[in-house]
Motif scaffolding. Structure first.
Motif, mmCIF file in Angstrom:
data_model
loop_
_atom_site.group_PDB
_atom_site.id
_atom_site.type_symbol
_atom_site.label_atom_id
_atom_site.label_comp_id
_atom_site.label_asym_id
_atom_site.label_seq_id
_atom_site.Cartn_x
_atom_site.Cartn_y
_atom_site.Cartn_z
ATOM 1 N N GLY A 153 0.790 -1.228 0.000
ATOM 2 C CA GLY A 153 0.000 0.000 0.000
ATOM 3 C C GLY A 153 0.818 1.271 0.000
ATOM 4 O O GLY A 153 0.280 2.356 -0.275
ATOM 5 N N TYR A 154 2.118 1.153 0.309
ATOM 6 C CA TYR A 154 2.943 2.352 0.436
ATOM 7 C C TYR A 154 4.306 2.110 -0.201
ATOM 8 O O TYR A 154 4.760 0.975 -0.330
ATOM 9 N N ALA A 155 4.967 3.212 -0.570
ATOM 10 C CA ALA A 155 6.288 3.135 -1.176
ATOM 11 C C ALA A 155 7.302 2.642 -0.145
ATOM 12 O O ALA A 155 7.118 2.852 1.060
ATOM 13 N N PRO A 156 8.373 1.972 -0.599
ATOM 14 C CA PRO A 156 9.364 1.436 0.347
ATOM 15 C C PRO A 156 9.919 2.463 1.318
ATOM 16 O O PRO A 156 10.071 2.182 2.512
ATOM 17 N N PHE A 157 10.226 3.675 0.838
ATOM 18 C CA PHE A 157 10.737 4.708 1.740
ATOM 19 C C PHE A 157 9.685 5.087 2.785
ATOM 20 O O PHE A 157 10.025 5.394 3.925
ATOM 21 N N GLN A 158 8.423 5.085 2.394
ATOM 22 C CA GLN A 158 7.360 5.401 3.344
ATOM 23 C C GLN A 158 7.227 4.311 4.399
ATOM 24 O O GLN A 158 6.993 4.592 5.583
ATOM 25 N N VAL A 159 7.384 3.058 3.977
ATOM 26 C CA VAL A 159 7.358 1.946 4.930
ATOM 27 C C VAL A 159 8.495 2.089 5.933
ATOM 28 O O VAL A 159 8.298 1.950 7.147
ATOM 29 N N THR A 160 9.685 2.391 5.435
ATOM 30 C CA THR A 160 10.842 2.528 6.317
ATOM 31 C C THR A 160 10.697 3.715 7.248
ATOM 32 O O THR A 160 11.009 3.626 8.445
ATOM 33 N N SER B 176 5.597 10.388 -3.417
ATOM 34 C CA SER B 176 4.516 11.366 -3.310
ATOM 35 C C SER B 176 3.536 10.898 -2.255
ATOM 36 O O SER B 176 3.507 9.715 -1.891
ATOM 37 N N MET B 177 2.734 11.808 -1.778
ATOM 38 C CA MET B 177 1.762 11.460 -0.750
ATOM 39 C C MET B 177 0.790 10.406 -1.277
ATOM 40 O O MET B 177 0.339 10.487 -2.427
ATOM 41 N N PRO B 178 0.466 9.387 -0.466
ATOM 42 C CA PRO B 178 -0.505 8.379 -0.912
ATOM 43 C C PRO B 178 -1.854 9.015 -1.231
ATOM 44 O O PRO B 178 -2.288 9.949 -0.549
ATOM 45 N N THR B 179 -2.495 8.538 -2.258
ATOM 46 C CA THR B 179 -3.808 9.070 -2.638
ATOM 47 C C THR B 179 -4.913 8.567 -1.725
ATOM 48 O O THR B 179 -5.972 9.171 -1.630
ATOM 49 N N ARG B 180 -4.665 7.445 -1.054
ATOM 50 C CA ARG B 180 -5.638 6.912 -0.107
ATOM 51 C C ARG B 180 -4.904 6.173 1.006
ATOM 52 O O ARG B 180 -3.743 5.790 0.859
ATOM 53 N N VAL B 181 -5.598 5.994 2.115
ATOM 54 C CA VAL B 181 -5.023 5.297 3.257
ATOM 55 C C VAL B 181 -5.372 3.819 3.160
ATOM 56 O O VAL B 181 -6.562 3.453 3.187
ATOM 57 N N LEU C 216 -5.499 0.548 4.990
ATOM 58 C CA LEU C 216 -5.524 0.232 6.421
ATOM 59 C C LEU C 216 -4.608 -0.928 6.790
ATOM 60 O O LEU C 216 -3.790 -0.815 7.707
ATOM 61 N N VAL C 217 -4.715 -2.043 6.081
ATOM 62 C CA VAL C 217 -3.920 -3.223 6.443
ATOM 63 C C VAL C 217 -2.422 -2.953 6.300
ATOM 64 O O VAL C 217 -1.637 -3.246 7.213
ATOM 65 N N PRO C 218 -1.961 -2.388 5.176
ATOM 66 C CA PRO C 218 -0.535 -2.034 5.097
ATOM 67 C C PRO C 218 -0.114 -1.046 6.177
ATOM 68 O O PRO C 218 1.011 -1.129 6.693
ATOM 69 N N LEU C 219 -0.997 -0.101 6.528
ATOM 70 C CA LEU C 219 -0.659 0.866 7.574
ATOM 71 C C LEU C 219 -0.489 0.167 8.921
ATOM 72 O O LEU C 219 0.454 0.450 9.667
ATOM 73 N N LEU C 220 -1.374 -0.761 9.225
ATOM 74 C CA LEU C 220 -1.250 -1.518 10.476
ATOM 75 C C LEU C 220 0.025 -2.362 10.479
ATOM 76 O O LEU C 220 0.668 -2.530 11.521
ATOM 77 N N ALA C 221 0.388 -2.875 9.307
ATOM 78 C CA ALA C 221 1.628 -3.650 9.211
ATOM 79 C C ALA C 221 2.837 -2.766 9.514
ATOM 80 O O ALA C 221 3.774 -3.198 10.203
ATOM 81 N N ILE C 222 2.814 -1.524 9.033
ATOM 82 C CA ILE C 222 3.925 -0.602 9.294
ATOM 83 C C ILE C 222 3.991 -0.244 10.766
ATOM 84 O O ILE C 222 5.080 -0.173 11.357
ATOM 85 N N VAL C 223 2.831 -0.013 11.381
ATOM 86 C CA VAL C 223 2.793 0.299 12.814
ATOM 87 C C VAL C 223 3.386 -0.861 13.623
ATOM 88 O O VAL C 223 4.207 -0.661 14.529
ATOM 89 N N ALA C 224 2.969 -2.087 13.291
ATOM 90 C CA ALA C 224 3.495 -3.267 13.989
ATOM 91 C C ALA C 224 4.979 -3.436 13.728
ATOM 92 O O ALA C 224 5.743 -3.790 14.639
ATOM 93 N N LEU C 225 5.393 -3.186 12.503
ATOM 94 C CA LEU C 225 6.809 -3.318 12.135
ATOM 95 C C LEU C 225 7.669 -2.367 12.959
ATOM 96 O O LEU C 225 8.752 -2.731 13.424
ATOM 97 N N GLY C 226 7.186 -1.141 13.154
ATOM 98 C CA GLY C 226 7.959 -0.170 13.918
ATOM 99 C C GLY C 226 7.872 -0.379 15.415
ATOM 100 O O GLY C 226 8.896 -0.483 16.103
#
Length: 319
Positions: A56-63, A231-236, A238-248
């Motif tokens: 759902g997000y670019a690699p740099f955004q995930v990091t 660039s800024m994501p056009t939409r949020v 949810l599942v990828p965002l939760l994965a990033i939160v858990a990853l961090g």
């Protein structure tokens, strides 16, 4: 992944005072074996979380997200323990380099690599870090002398890498760029560890303070780079965002705190054995939850890599 704590453990080893400090009354803690298992699971699942995050997000955004949430956890721990950030321009300068080599660079490379390679392969590439570390230490650390067993382990380990990659098939079906990124990420950890060992030994700062500052600096580095290449994501999502939160929060923040306790209780050698469980868990998670394919050469090669990595850690008894 555990190289951060290994580096900081070595760098601050000289802080032990001559007189034994007054110890507070012991608190009941979860058995170290359970914490070891939890750490193995957290870091093993990190590669699955990276894969989900990049859906759902670019690699740099995930990091960047990973570092933000990881730094938040360490900041909270520092506040509870009333730890302060390190002082001195020299220390912060060295930590800036360490943040790049141990956090910003490898995390970004793993995120980019998983755009084109399965999480199982990324997890196995991570297991080559001890092999790179042993090879580099022979050149960079004069006190780290080779033995026949360790040299044999190095050869066996890289034979395992060739097995995983299917060298006899001409690496058919393998994305060379993604695999190279994952291997470069695993190489970045021991380079960073050697740098920290050479520059921050005897700094007088605590492990938590150094790593908290290091993650803060890595977050700043990604905060500068990310807008330049994404660039800024056009939409949020949810599942990828939760994965990033858990990853961090778990894979970067809580995992470091767990390993601190393990190093203090059972020593760095036992604590770093978690490295050998990470690819096993990463492979199982990728196959079971993401449906990634698994040929016979992957588990066989991974076993050879781990055997070689274990041999590279054997030291002379006199050491």
């Amino acid at each position: 992944m555990c190289s951060i704590v290994a580096a900081m453990t070595t760098a601050t080893a000289s802080r032990t005072p001559a007189a034994a400090p007054v110890r507070p009354l012991p608190r009941r803690r979860l058995d170290w074996r359970l914490r070891f298992a939890a750490l193995s699971l957290i870091w093993g699942f990190s590669f699955l979380l990276i894969k989900v995050g990049t859906d759902g997000y670019a690699p740099f955004q995930v990091t960047l997200g990973r570092l933000v949430f990881g730094t938040a956890v360490l900041a909270a721990a520092m506040a509870v323990k009333r730890e302060r950030l390190p002082r001195g321009a020299r220390t912060w300068g060295h930590l800036t380099v360490a943040a790049f080599l141990l956090n910003a660079l490898p995390s970004s490379l793993f995120a980019y690599s998983e755009l084109t390679i399965p999480s199982t392969l990324a997890g196995i590439c991570n297991a080559t870090s001890p092999l790179w570390g042993m090879a580099l230490s022979l050149v960079a650390l004069s006190e780290d002398r080779p033995t026949r067993v360790r040299v044999a382990g190095l050869g066996i380990g890289f034979l395992g890498v060739l097995t995983v990659l299917g060298a006899w098939q001409g690496f058919a079906g393998l994305d060379a760029t993604g695999t190279a990124m994952a291997l470069l990420a695993s190489l970045s950890y021991p380079i960073g560890w050697i740098y920290v060992r050479r520059t921050l030994a005897g700094s007088g700062e605590s492990h938590l303070s150094l790593t908290g500052a290091q993650l803060l600096l890595a977050t700043g580095q990604l905060a500068v780079v990310t807008p330049l290449f994404t660039s800024m994501p056009t939409r949020v999502s949810l599942v990828p965002l939760l994965a990033i939160v858990a990853l961090g929060a778990l894979g970067t923040g809580l995992a470091v705190l767990i390993q601190y306790g393990l190093v203090a209780e059972v020593g760095p050698t036992t604590a770093q054995m978690v490295t050998y469980f990470i690819p096993v868990i990463a492979t199982a998670a990728g196959v079971a939850l993401l449906g990634e394919s698994l040929s016979w050469s992957t588990p066989v090669g991974a076993a050879i890599v781990l055997a070689g990595a274990a041999l590279t850690q054997v030291r002379r008894k006199s050491a």
